[in-house]
Design a protein around this motif. Structure first.
Motif: not given
Lengths: 259, 265
Positions: B67-71, B81-84, B87-92
């Motif tokens: 996801a875009e919110n990854c460090e 891949v999942f873009g912006s 909003g949840l944790s990318p681990a999920l």
């Protein structure tokens, strides 16, 4: 040789009722539980019913439950118990009792008859069968079965749910299906019998939740779960739940059969 | 036939649900406790969405990060891949695959059927349920899709292998270094691969489905090797479960500043 007096509780009765009866009985070095049952029979309870035959762990007759665990009476050494321990011996608790330690294991013979026999291959007569050892290794492991039915007794699918006996063949006979399906010369598939599918549809493979009790109690150390039941489940998946395998068999224009 | 299990009318009249005298409850209790501890820990870490990257280490719970919110991880497996919109944790996003693989695993099935569902709690100990349909109906019939989770688990293990290779860098991304974290990652990935390859579905796919081993000598050899690993499937299931949690915890300690990664070279 040292000896001591052991305390035994042996279930006595029949289908009308019964209970655990106490015995104090001599035990000598090197004896097995069946020796003690025989001594009880010889000295204190001459009408005690027990089924036994070879006394060598090969006939599968003396199956019973010792301290609640399904075991062969002849293969359970007295030395595994503490001397002060009370040893409880009951008949198999998954089958109807006939008398004392003898149960009616007819359920197993009925299930055995439900498994279609080996289908001989076309064009090969008696004496013409040739097989490579690596092709028969798997089936040969299952041929070690002595039909003691301890696996059938411990399997909770029928032990705890009498109503499942109609639909479920039990580990011993699912292993028989696996044995035949893995047999290099079994021509069931060519004759229109799909053992992978019937394992699920007619012998109740789906009831097995692989908790491995059958493997734990097997006196022949057959890996029933890992080598028979799970491979059979995977073979059923090939037939029923894997579209990739189905598609592959269509593309190659041949049945997804023996490879 | 009437139901009633071991107290069925035709069976030996014994009122006790079992006569076992050993500590039969210990194994399912320990199994349940171990699995529960992992579930609590992994749920906390998967939802926390913090302290999962400390160069050059990325937590196995957050890899690949999709996801875009990854460090940002230099050369790391973070692809948006999942873009912006995520909003949840990318681990999920990615944990569903290893979770599904372990949830449908033949060993874990035994473990939780015994430990959590008491079906049965132990061998020859009566289960408390009145009815039983096993894996014949929804939802448990879905256990049959285990091989698809195996297919998914292989690329995930491949990416964790890549992460392990990346861990041979220092915090400035210079190659040729090794810290304690690298060692933790190497042990973890060896156990992850051993567990993945010892899977019963893998054993079937690699050769177990064959009727004639003699016609496929290479697959037969591979089946034998997988079979040897498969003998230790339970051990590997637990060892890899612990190692993946430890690898994540190590990254958490380093990323949160609680611990400095000792470097060997």
């Amino acid at each position: 040789m040292s000896s001591y007096e052991a305390r035994f509780k042996v279930w006595r009765g029949d289908v009308a009722g019964g209970g655990l009866e106490d015995f104090g009985i001599e035990v000598n070095d090197g004896e097995v539980v069946l020796d003690i049952i025989h001594r009880i029979q010889a000295t204190q309870a001459p009408d005690l019913a027990v089924r036994w035959n070879c006394k060598a762990g090969k006939c599968g007759s003396c199956s019973a439950e010792i301290n609640g665990r399904p075991r062969l009476l002849c293969m359970t050494r007295m030395s595994v118990f503490m001397r002060e321990e009370t040893i409880t011996v009951t008949p198999l608790r998954a089958f109807p009792v006939i008398r004392d330690l003898v149960t009616d294991v007819g359920f197993n013979y009925a299930k055995a008859r439900e498994v279609p026999a080996f289908v001989p291959p076309d064009g090969l007569g008696p004496g013409e069968y040739r097989m490579m050892q690596e092709d028969v290794d798997r089936s040969q492991e299952f041929r070690k079965c002595i039909e003691c039915f301890l696996c059938q007794d411990t399997c909770h699918v029928v032990r705890d749910h009498e109503e499942n006996k109609t639909a479920f063949a039990g580990p011993r006979f699912l292993m028989r299906v696996a044995e035949l399906d893995m047999h290099p010369l079994d021509a069931a598939e060519e004759s229109g019998l799909d053992r992978k599918k019937t394992a699920q549809d007619e012998h109740g493979l789906g009831y097995c939740n692989i908790t491995k009790c059958c493997t734990e109690v097997c006196p022949e150390s057959i890996k029933i779960t890992d080598n028979a039941l799970i491979p059979l489940k995977e073979r059923a998946v090939d037939r029923k739940y894997d579209p990739l395998v189905w598609l592959g068999s269509k593309i190659r224009r041949r049945p997804s059969g023996p490879a | 036939m009437k139901s009633g299990g071991v107290r069925n009318g035709t069976r030996a009249a014994i009122t006790a649900p079992h006569l076992r005298t050993d500590r039969w409850w210990l194994a399912p209790a320990m199994t349940a406790a171990g699995l529960l501890a992992f579930v609590v820990y992994s749920t906390w870490r998967a939802f926390s969405n913090t302290d999962y990257y400390a160069a050059p280490y990325v937590s196995p719970f957050y890899s690949p990060c999709l996801a875009e919110n990854c460090e940002p991880m230099r050369n790391g497996p973070n692809w948006e891949v999942f873009g912006s919109w995520w909003g949840l944790s990318p681990a999920l996003i990615v944990l569903i695959f290893p979770l599904g693989f372990r949830l449908t695993c033949y060993y874990y099935r035994k473990a939780y059927y015994r430990g959590f569902w008491a079906s049965p709690p132990a061998c020859a100990v009566a289960e408390p349920h009145k009815k039983y349909s096993g894996e014949t109906r929804f939802p448990l019939i879905l256990q049959n899709i285990h091989r698809y989770f195996f297919y998914a688990a292989v690329p995930v293990a491949g990416i964790l292998t890549y992460d392990t290779v990346l861990s041979f860098r220092d915090e400035h991304y210079a190659w040729g270094h090794m810290g304690l974290g690298t060692l933790v990652f190497v042990v973890n990935i060896v156990l992850i691969w051993a567990y993945t390859l010892s899977c019963h579905s893998c054993r079937h796919i690699i050769g177990g489905k064959l009727k004639h081993f003699s016609k496929h000598p290479v697959r037969y050899r591979a089946w034998q090797l997988v079979g040897r690993l498969n003998d230790r499937h339970m051990l590997l299931a637990w060892a890899s479960l612990v190692s993946v949690a430890l690898a994540d915890f190590y990254v958490y300690l380093v990323a949160s500043g609680a611990f400095d990664d000792p470097t060997f070279f």
